[in-house]
Design a protein around this motif. Sequence first.
Motif, PDB file in Angstrom:
ATOM      1  N   SER A   1      34.679  36.603  38.948  1.00  0.00           N
ATOM      2  CA  SER A   1      34.213  37.298  40.283  1.00  0.00           C
ATOM      3  C   SER A   1      33.001  38.119  40.164  1.00  0.00           C
ATOM      4  O   SER A   1      32.471  38.751  40.971  1.00  0.00           O
TER       5      SER A   1
ATOM      6  N   MET B   1      36.264  33.607  47.259  1.00  0.00           N
ATOM      7  CA  MET B   1      36.449  34.736  47.630  1.00  0.00           C
ATOM      8  C   MET B   1      38.029  34.796  48.428  1.00  0.00           C
ATOM      9  O   MET B   1      38.375  35.111  49.366  1.00  0.00           O
ATOM     10  N   SER B   2      39.054  34.892  47.413  1.00  0.00           N
ATOM     11  CA  SER B   2      40.405  34.847  47.815  1.00  0.00           C
ATOM     12  C   SER B   2      41.153  35.058  46.560  1.00  0.00           C
ATOM     13  O   SER B   2      40.930  34.982  45.500  1.00  0.00           O
TER      14      SER B   2
ATOM     15  N   VAL C   1      29.758  41.872  46.176  1.00  0.00           N
ATOM     16  CA  VAL C   1      31.278  42.178  45.793  1.00  0.00           C
ATOM     17  C   VAL C   1      31.718  43.490  45.173  1.00  0.00           C
ATOM     18  O   VAL C   1      32.660  43.774  45.470  1.00  0.00           O
TER      19      VAL C   1
ATOM     20  N   SER D   1      34.584  44.579  47.720  1.00  0.00           N
ATOM     21  CA  SER D   1      35.840  43.922  46.837  1.00  0.00           C
ATOM     22  C   SER D   1      35.994  45.155  45.686  1.00  0.00           C
ATOM     23  O   SER D   1      37.079  45.770  45.783  1.00  0.00           O
ATOM     24  N   HIS D   2      35.039  45.291  44.782  1.00  0.00           N
ATOM     25  CA  HIS D   2      35.545  46.037  43.446  1.00  0.00           C
ATOM     26  C   HIS D   2      35.678  47.554  43.910  1.00  0.00           C
ATOM     27  O   HIS D   2      36.552  48.251  43.572  1.00  0.00           O
TER      28      HIS D   2
ATOM     29  N   HIS E   1      38.722  48.361  45.906  1.00  0.00           N
ATOM     30  CA  HIS E   1      39.828  48.223  45.231  1.00  0.00           C
ATOM     31  C   HIS E   1      40.063  49.806  44.350  1.00  0.00           C
ATOM     32  O   HIS E   1      41.187  50.179  44.191  1.00  0.00           O
TER      33      HIS E   1
ATOM     34  N   ILE F   1      45.987  46.686  48.018  1.00  0.00           N
ATOM     35  CA  ILE F   1      45.488  46.010  46.972  1.00  0.00           C
ATOM     36  C   ILE F   1      45.593  46.876  45.671  1.00  0.00           C
ATOM     37  O   ILE F   1      45.381  46.357  44.470  1.00  0.00           O
TER      38      ILE F   1
ATOM     39  N   TRP G   1      41.820  43.812  36.557  1.00  0.00           N
ATOM     40  CA  TRP G   1      40.818  44.635  37.157  1.00  0.00           C
ATOM     41  C   TRP G   1      40.018  45.409  35.882  1.00  0.00           C
ATOM     42  O   TRP G   1      38.857  45.482  36.230  1.00  0.00           O
TER      43      TRP G   1
END
Length: 361
Positions: free
Chosen positions: A88, A113-114, A173, A177-178, A181, A212, A220
């Motif tokens: 990622s 991206m899944s 991302v 995303s990050h 989260h 999430i 993570w």
Amino acid sequence: MRTALVIGTGLIGTSAALALAQRGVVVHLTDHDPEQARTAAALGAGTEETPAGPVDLAIVAAPPAHVAATLADAMRRRLARGYLDVASVKGGPRRELEALGLDLSAYIGSHPMSGREKSGPLAATGDLFEGRPWVLTPTRDTDTEVLNLALELVSHCRALPVVMDADAHDRAVALVSHMPHLVSSMVAARLQHAEEAAVRLCGQGIRDVTRIAASDPRMWIDILSANPGPVADLLADVSADLDETVRALRALQSSDEAKRREGAGGIEDVLRRGNAGQVRVPGKHGAAPLTYETVAVLIDDQPGQLARIFADAGAAGVNIEDVRIEHATGRQAGLVQLMVEPKAVPVLSAALRDRGWALRQ
């Protein structure tokens, strides 16, 4: 592509292997944990047998901290014609490979991206990437043959190829995303020691925000350790917004009318900026977001209820664009929210009422 080697049979690696195997590619599987590779093979993702010679494409699905070392080992052993990773983060692994002095013409970075909140091969599915962006980060050194192999992989997985610079990808991302989260985890952490009476009031909003946060912390830590700078920069901006929001809320408590107005203005500002950002989130199939209206249907928690609703909507000629389910506290019942185009609302509402469904206004 006729043959592939998947190194790392967790969620992403096994899902890619399943998609390739379903399309006739001979997939070889390996993992530092042999039990994971055996599980993936048992699911139909490929074989644990060592390939007789170099495969067409080696797919490294290791945690970000181990990607460079795993790729370097595979490249030195000449296991494939082309090499690709699915980590990622993209900038760090490539710089590590460059520092090792490897010829990177046969390598391309990538990031599908899944994902899911669950990890491991048992969580994998062959359609995990279908319709999702799959980022590719070629450079001027990347062989055309390797880029074509990567594009073939993306096509077999029915994903959508997106070409980006590696560092631009890492900043992107971090934003989408990050950082979200971590924010989700921080919100969910407020619930850990909350009173049970308060937690029982949880509705769809808190479920959406905290969904999430259920992901594996160990995974993570690996991801965030590989992309800490961009994430920290974004969280610093969020922190500044939080400070301003707290000040605005304190001002709303003041007995001074001017301070209350100032506080209300501060809250309105952050809410409106949230509106402006939210409308930029891509809509269905990555297209421009559309505004849907909701038809809310009361249901009992019994087998077949959702199937009946969808069948009745289909019979009425209405396409359900999205759906949410809100479960009633302490009752075997719930509220199904059907998102449809505005013009379909009266048609669907009338059809469902005719079929005996109770609608909430």
